[in-house]
Design a protein around this motif. Structure first.
Motif, mmCIF file in Angstrom:
data_model
loop_
_atom_site.group_PDB
_atom_site.id
_atom_site.type_symbol
_atom_site.label_atom_id
_atom_site.label_comp_id
_atom_site.label_asym_id
_atom_site.label_seq_id
_atom_site.Cartn_x
_atom_site.Cartn_y
_atom_site.Cartn_z
ATOM 1 N N SER A 145 0.948 0.554 -2.001
ATOM 2 C CA SER A 145 -0.448 0.648 -1.570
ATOM 3 C C SER A 145 -1.329 -0.298 -2.370
ATOM 4 C CB SER A 145 -0.956 2.090 -1.726
ATOM 5 O OG SER A 145 -0.301 2.943 -0.811
ATOM 6 N N ASN A 170 -18.416 -14.680 -0.207
ATOM 7 C CA ASN A 170 -17.134 -14.032 -0.467
ATOM 8 C C ASN A 170 -16.303 -14.805 -1.489
ATOM 9 O OD1 ASN A 170 -17.617 -11.858 1.211
ATOM 10 N ND2 ASN A 170 -16.657 -12.804 3.005
ATOM 11 N N GLN A 180 -22.271 -5.307 -7.670
ATOM 12 C CA GLN A 180 -21.118 -4.419 -7.671
ATOM 13 C C GLN A 180 -20.531 -4.258 -9.064
ATOM 14 O OE1 GLN A 180 -19.932 -2.684 -5.143
ATOM 15 N NE2 GLN A 180 -20.996 -3.588 -3.371
ATOM 16 N N ARG A 195 -18.688 -1.048 -10.270
ATOM 17 C CA ARG A 195 -17.370 -0.845 -9.701
ATOM 18 C C ARG A 195 -16.271 -1.497 -10.554
ATOM 19 N NH1 ARG A 195 -15.618 0.493 -5.288
ATOM 20 N NH2 ARG A 195 -13.571 -0.131 -4.528
ATOM 21 N N PHE A 196 -16.480 -2.753 -10.932
ATOM 22 C CA PHE A 196 -15.422 -3.473 -11.642
ATOM 23 C C PHE A 196 -15.439 -3.143 -13.133
ATOM 24 C CE2 PHE A 196 -16.315 -5.981 -7.788
ATOM 25 C CZ PHE A 196 -15.108 -5.748 -7.159
ATOM 26 N N SER A 243 -5.572 -1.723 2.523
ATOM 27 C CA SER A 243 -4.991 -2.456 1.404
ATOM 28 C C SER A 243 -5.116 -3.958 1.614
ATOM 29 C CB SER A 243 -3.520 -2.065 1.214
ATOM 30 O OG SER A 243 -3.056 -2.584 -0.034
ATOM 31 N N TYR A 278 -6.957 -4.937 -3.340
ATOM 32 C CA TYR A 278 -7.624 -4.148 -2.296
ATOM 33 C C TYR A 278 -9.048 -3.782 -2.671
ATOM 34 C CZ TYR A 278 -6.880 0.196 -4.924
ATOM 35 O OH TYR A 278 -6.921 1.174 -5.869
ATOM 36 N N SER A 279 -9.293 -3.516 -3.955
ATOM 37 C CA SER A 279 -10.611 -3.044 -4.343
ATOM 38 C C SER A 279 -11.656 -4.143 -4.186
ATOM 39 C CB SER A 279 -10.568 -2.554 -5.797
ATOM 40 O OG SER A 279 -11.805 -2.008 -6.166
ATOM 41 N N LEU A 280 -11.249 -5.364 -4.447
ATOM 42 C CA LEU A 280 -12.129 -6.503 -4.212
ATOM 43 C C LEU A 280 -12.238 -6.788 -2.718
ATOM 44 C CD1 LEU A 280 -13.711 -8.998 -5.196
ATOM 45 C CD2 LEU A 280 -11.522 -10.180 -5.421
ATOM 46 N N PHE A 336 -12.163 -4.675 -0.354
ATOM 47 C CA PHE A 336 -13.172 -3.758 0.199
ATOM 48 C C PHE A 336 -14.528 -4.442 0.267
ATOM 49 C CE2 PHE A 336 -11.126 0.380 -1.717
ATOM 50 C CZ PHE A 336 -10.095 0.302 -0.804
ATOM 51 N N ILE A 337 -14.941 -4.977 -0.872
ATOM 52 C CA ILE A 337 -16.281 -5.557 -0.983
ATOM 53 C C ILE A 337 -16.449 -6.726 -0.022
ATOM 54 C CG2 ILE A 337 -17.912 -6.647 -2.595
ATOM 55 C CD1 ILE A 337 -17.153 -3.593 -3.078
ATOM 56 N N ASN A 338 -15.466 -7.627 -0.008
ATOM 57 C CA ASN A 338 -15.583 -8.793 0.872
ATOM 58 C C ASN A 338 -15.575 -8.381 2.346
ATOM 59 O OD1 ASN A 338 -15.814 -10.643 -1.190
ATOM 60 N ND2 ASN A 338 -13.616 -11.076 -1.291
ATOM 61 N N GLU A 339 -14.758 -7.393 2.684
ATOM 62 C CA GLU A 339 -14.717 -6.968 4.089
ATOM 63 C C GLU A 339 -15.995 -6.253 4.499
ATOM 64 O OE1 GLU A 339 -12.704 -7.452 6.745
ATOM 65 O OE2 GLU A 339 -11.808 -8.994 5.474
ATOM 66 N N GLU A 340 -16.595 -5.514 3.579
ATOM 67 C CA GLU A 340 -17.879 -4.879 3.913
ATOM 68 C C GLU A 340 -18.946 -5.939 4.116
ATOM 69 O OE1 GLU A 340 -17.974 -2.517 0.434
ATOM 70 O OE2 GLU A 340 -16.276 -1.342 1.151
ATOM 71 N N THR A 341 -18.948 -6.928 3.244
ATOM 72 C CA THR A 341 -19.892 -8.031 3.399
ATOM 73 C C THR A 341 -19.734 -8.667 4.771
ATOM 74 O OG1 THR A 341 -19.730 -8.430 1.016
ATOM 75 C CG2 THR A 341 -20.621 -10.209 2.362
ATOM 76 N N HIS A 384 -19.716 1.454 -0.236
ATOM 77 C CA HIS A 384 -20.008 0.711 -1.459
ATOM 78 C C HIS A 384 -21.299 -0.072 -1.359
ATOM 79 C CE1 HIS A 384 -15.495 0.865 -1.030
ATOM 80 N NE2 HIS A 384 -15.738 1.720 -1.989
ATOM 81 N N GLY A 392 -21.313 -3.916 0.302
ATOM 82 C CA GLY A 392 -20.697 -5.147 -0.216
ATOM 83 C C GLY A 392 -21.724 -5.987 -0.922
#
Lengths: 340, 340, 340, 340, 340, 340
Positions: free
Chosen positions: B24, E198, E233, E236-237, F183, F192-194, F196-201, F225, F228
């Protein structure tokens, strides 16, 4: 009467020469369909190639009365492009087999090649099957589970709906589907002869794990080379098809389905043939020697050719004489509907 | 003394949970190496999973004194990326096996997983092998002939120079290479359990058609599941390795080379085990039942579990009692160098 | 003395039959190198195939004294895999040409095929070139600018350093490189015969826009089929190689470089041959008819075979008789170093 | 009256600047359609670029009365993505050509660019064709046989049904299809200017080997640059289209079909133009010089510009004055339906 | 003194026209390097394009004394092929910036474009960087974290060793690396302007999660557009970089590393600029407005241009006047080493 | 009443263990759907994992009354094959969430996972959504803008018609779509955690640049979040959506559309939360803490957990107490239609 259910045509030199030509011009010269004289065909049947003797003499010496004659599978080039080449080649080959059957009346029955190609629906190969049965009098066809010829992609498994139009057509025509793959491009890892075995293993698995044999109760499938690994490995697949503590098991028992298929005896060892008969039963075994061919060399341990299988079957001590006769010929007559 | 040469670790639930986590986060959380308590391990060895009884009880009931314990192959995820995940996972699994061996003294000997990955030179997996043998006391390793896990690409055949550093290392360490593929992505055509059989067939073919066994006379290779299709199909491959009219044959006879390999008896049918012993000889057969596992269901024909193989071996009527003892344990002691 | 500088071997049926076999087993049967009897060769040279008469009779009737004999290019299968097949095939073909030259002393000189394959450095094909020249007495080789055979990838242009080891070897051996592509898989868009023309166009362009001819002043390149489109399109490429207001022009004039190459007259029309002679000059033209072959049909407009080119050359009214003799034979003697 | 049937628009600097912008933002800024002032257009027609003089002056000096004005093909970027960019660009270019025609009344007639893109059915480019003819008064369009611009994939050959909707539309609108490819990404092997020639060769081959010209008897196709290699290589393709001993020949004679196409004289050498006229006949040749352009440099051999083709045509000694007038203008009037 | 640390060159129309030409001929016409007159440059700096006024007037009105002038990033075409086009284009652009700096003495300092291309080692772009700094007097360069321009492949993250030669060179030359991606082919999903954000987010993440800033303590990195999403953000990090129950945390705290980078204020909202100053501290913020440009439209809420940022900074109520002066100019002087 | 609108299920160890099993056998073992006891679930909710305390205790200590419980997104494995695995997994997960909601009455409301897979029409995931809402009583679902999980391909942007059937279904069911990617395979560049942010943006950009919110005025979208990068970068995107000299601007103002979306406060810093409330307004903000989770470590600067966000909201000095109450709970009640 001894019937070899798995045998391949004799090949006049003109045929591969024409094939090479197709693969050189890729269709640019058109079909230029070759024809074969009776002499050329007779020469092919007397030429000494893989065996000590020519094709006909091999049969006579082994006491084989009749052979089911199909194309040489590894030459079927199902993966070549453009796809038209495959259709041209298979059509010529089927005609040549018909000519060979006619030239030796009572000796041979034709089994068709199918013009299968990787990306095409199986329906595209059915007109040629129909032609072979209706016009040429053939009693079955080869089925290649891997028309991509090991090029990295694969056709769906034999239990997939992809194959159903073929199964329907086989039932409609009441002829046999003989599973046999073609060549293999995955060299040197898996030459075609090894690929045969793996594809048969996979094909039988696909059939026995699916509902094909339930959906087509009249379907007659003959598996080459004693079924690849399956009869030897049957315990493995049987074990996961019976109920087990805390586990649902979908479908029927693997070995029950297995015994609805037919298997040839092209195995070249006493141990293997005996195992096959024990596992699938004499009613499902058809004598096959693919003679002359890969088994036509002399086994140093016995002094006999590997493909001299009639004695091995006659010497099986756990089946009756009737069952031996079934294996050697009667089963083939029944399954293929041969009027001999 | 009865030794099962082919058995897999008991798996505490924490291990697959950790694996799912790796897949994951793909490495983003770092390794987070799990540790296992003695209780967790004992629970895993008593949990009823594939069989009627827990792992240890299965052994006791079957009279198995010792098992060679390796990772569960289909869980090794050799084709996952990034490749670091594979190294992490295999390292944890090998440590867990060592812990299991220590917890049940005298009951188990470890066989390592190798961190093989598709595109990498085999050398990258050798440090872990060395660690497993030297630090953990393991006596062999699994070899996956297809680290791509059927994703469309393939590693070179087992006769290729690609594998030579591994063969050298096995000889140097004097441990056994146990051929066993991992998972298969070619679904639903070829599930991992079928893929095992095809890959064993291909691996044995690759070894017997090459000079590996000549180049490494001390190499000890154990083939899973009775060698895939090969012992059953041996006539086929033997026939093309003996002299034939007008044809050169390169190399040694196929069956001669075959008899330099070792085979386990993980076959689950009397007919198959007897064929194996006949074809490769009792000196090359090692009792294996992979218990508990795929064979732990009840065979409706016999009322016994498929993997209850000791009786089948004891009942073989064409070998001596000494030979039976060899198959059941002495061969394993000798080949793996077990001090039991 | 009339010398046809562009001719292809007569092909006994056994050769394509063997090639088809290679492409069926992909190397699994080994090389099984065929041999050819004198009778088989003579039959090939008398068989009526593309023309009204057999090969030798065609030459006699056309008054052709000598031919430079190379493999049939579209059969060279440079893109087939595994690559070993290409090496095997080319080696057999070159040996057969040598045998043909020996059987008809004084009639033929050999031009080698090169075992080029798409992904390989050109160096891999040089040992066979060296063998052909030193052992078989050949005086040149075919160069395929597209060993990928139009499969979607392409080799570097002829001016690229990729080709330099071949150019060096040709100079060292003092033999001729004859540009001629092989087959084409881009069907039906671009069959091999059309692909020849496009590849010659591209090859000549690549040579004349680069410094190859400056870097190898002794390099002797013969271009097939009158140079593709280039002599007809020379104005186009010349126009961008001369100075122009406000524009730098790198390198030499296109037509100056063009006139350092040699061209055969395999063009099959009076207009084209005359254009060629005008554009590149008689010293660069070598009689070529590729007889018998694609041009051996009868031109309905003239009643003569398209490849009956000697009269067309003799009738050119703007060059001298000596120049005609040069085109018809002397140039070939000089360029190929023929001791006739 | 002298009509240059193959000429390209003058390009105000704003057009490529806008194109570069599209390729930088890939559509993110929207279309931002540029407009052009009369001054900007006049500047473009007087700017000295490839020639010694500006566009209009070149025409005046060469005595050219009228030009058919099309987009600059190598700038059409048919392979760029997203595909919307191609539609935007072509639409702006066609509008600009219409504006140029209007600004110089009687001097120019528009030939449209088509918004062809590789993966799209040809129907997607037809609305723009219809707009160009019906709204802008254009009399034909460029046809790019390779909208992929040599990126490794290829459109079907010109004889394929893929193209039939375009052929139908051309017939319905009674306008001319002018074959001319665009740019080439296969660098440095095949720059666009060389790619033009190979694509014309392939396109003419595709048309003459298919039934397109039979199926569309009214279709008017003009081939650029004198037909690539075809008129020079006509013997080659003719030879395989006439009957031959023992061979069927499908379809009509190649050269008969060839003479149903039209060819421009953009060849830049006396020899080539004379060959063209001989091979296809004066009725099929249309004066074309693509002036000013690639041929506008000075030929050192003659002291004249390469594209100064009128004298070459006037000096042809094997056709009549009427035929010369046809080539120089009357054919264009008839074929394009020009009311001049 | 107010210094805008993030500004792009004014573009004379000739530059994109030349770029379009490169992309049409793909190098076939050679470089044909354009030159620019002083007039053309002045015109570009007075042309009204994105803003209400010309470039220079915008600066004067906003009270900006000095700008760091770099190429327009979305025009850099790093993903175009052949790669030579990228090198040509960047070299011309850098020269043009140098010319612009010289024409307006004291007004501008040059920041170089790098000729990055996707598949190439970063070393290939360093000679141009060295030339720009040593010969042209530039004080930094743009760094594109995604030279593939969103074509489906990606360069390694900014913490990877791939980038180390560039970091070393920046330290050696003591100049600034300014992170700014180029265009985006992933249309319409992610236009270049969104891709900037991005990629900045990803770049800062890559730097702060790696040891780059420890390995190169003198490295000066300026991040565009206020750092993408990161300052917003940061929690978060940060949260995953501090110790946590039962978890090891490798490396330093995210926000500590973050405060070693520099950020411009190209954010166009009061809230965002204030957040940035709070999160990274005034010492790390450099005034940037990218004026004129994307922010030069009028904010309907304020009646001021979005890029009129000086007032926003002056009005921040939680930093000192000195800190404001640092942000507005002193930081830039120090970081870029400007002698103003 | 405090409602955390963004929280994820507690995961009993059996769930990832089952997932690992699926990924090992790839469906060969069938679904073997796991069930969970109340004890196992309670254990999961009390287990200390990412935080100092167990899940329930975290809520109690933070004063959170209710949570919207969705699957753990990074475990959803949308890109795994065969696709059936994704459907199996999501279905089990949704059932488990329903069981969790039932076990803690009034504490949780379910938010469904969608069985999205890369190549499939979104319609294939709608039956599970309908089941979750109608049968399980869920009030929304996660929407993954990148079901390919960063494997190099991408789904269409959120404004594309591809997504419309989902938007329609959300409106029909009157439930909320919660944007949250899964993921990421692009490791180590973009964990994946990063991602998330780019995909939300990217998702918010896609929604605000399209007409989705106009076409579906009742659509309720919650962005994870804090959106993004968008609220921080809003000036940038706003600036290009307002009129500008000489430029058309299509569509509505970016920030106006932005304020039709809902955002959670999962931001973990005071500055970020305050910026969010300022930019989108209190009516659009929903308290979210994703507790326990990534933010459950202790912020060294404050001594409080990063995810202890209630105090931060209560301390905002520029909104009313009512607005605070809206953010902390009333907005969630209204938007999700919670009957609490």
């Amino acid at each position: 009467m001894i019937i070899d259910c798995h045998a391949h045509m004799a090949v006049p030199g003109k045929l591969p020469a024409w094939k090479a030509s197709l693969l050189s011009h890729r269709g640019a010269h058109g079909q230029k369909r070759p024809s074969f004289t009776e002499d050329e065909i007779r020469t092919a049947f007397t030429r000494v190639e893989m065996a000590e003797y020519g094709h006909i003499e091999c049969l006579d010496r082994a006491g084989v009365d009749h052979q089911l004659l199909s194309p040489r599978p590894f030459q079927l080039m199902h993966s070549e492009e453009p796809k038209q080449l495959v259709h041209w080649y298979v059509s010529v080959v089927n005609d040549l087999i018909a000519q060979q059957c006619a030239l030796y009346p009572g000796r041979f029955t034709g089994i068709a090649g199918l013009p299968q190609t990787g990306d095409s629906p199986i329906e595209e190969s059915l007109p040629e099957l129909e032609r072979a049965v209706k016009d040429l009098g053939f009693r079955g066809c080869l089925i290649n589970p891997d028309p991509f010829e090991n090029n990295g992609r694969k056709a769906p498994p034999m239990g997939d709906r992809y194959w159903y139009p073929l199964y329907e057509k086989l039932c409609d025509l009441d002829v046999v589907g003989h599973i046999h793959s073609a060549s293999s491009r995955l060299m040197p890892r898996e030459p075609y002869s090894l690929h045969f075995i793996n594809e048969e293993t996979t094909a039988v698995y696909g059939l026995c794990k699916s509902t094909v044999l339930d959906d087509f109760p009249d379907l007659k499938i003959l598996v080459s080379h004693g079924g690849g690994a399956i009869p030897y490995q049957v315990g493995r697949f049987d074990a996961t098809s019976v109920p087990r503590k805390g586990m649902d098991v979908a479908g029927k028992r693997f070995s029950d389905r297995l015994r609805k298929l037919y298997f040839d005896t092209v195995l070249y060892s006493r141990e293997a043939i005996e195992l096959l008969v024990k596992v699938v039963g004499p009613s499902q075994c058809l004598y096959g020697a693919e003679m002359p061919g890969v088994g036509s060399s002399i086994n140093p341990d016995t002094g006999m050719a590997f493909d001299d299988l009639v004695p091995l079957i006659r010497e099986i001590d756990f089946i009756t004489e009737d069952e031996k006769a079934d294996i050697l010929g009667n089963n083939a007559k029944r399954v293929f509907g041969l009027a001999l």
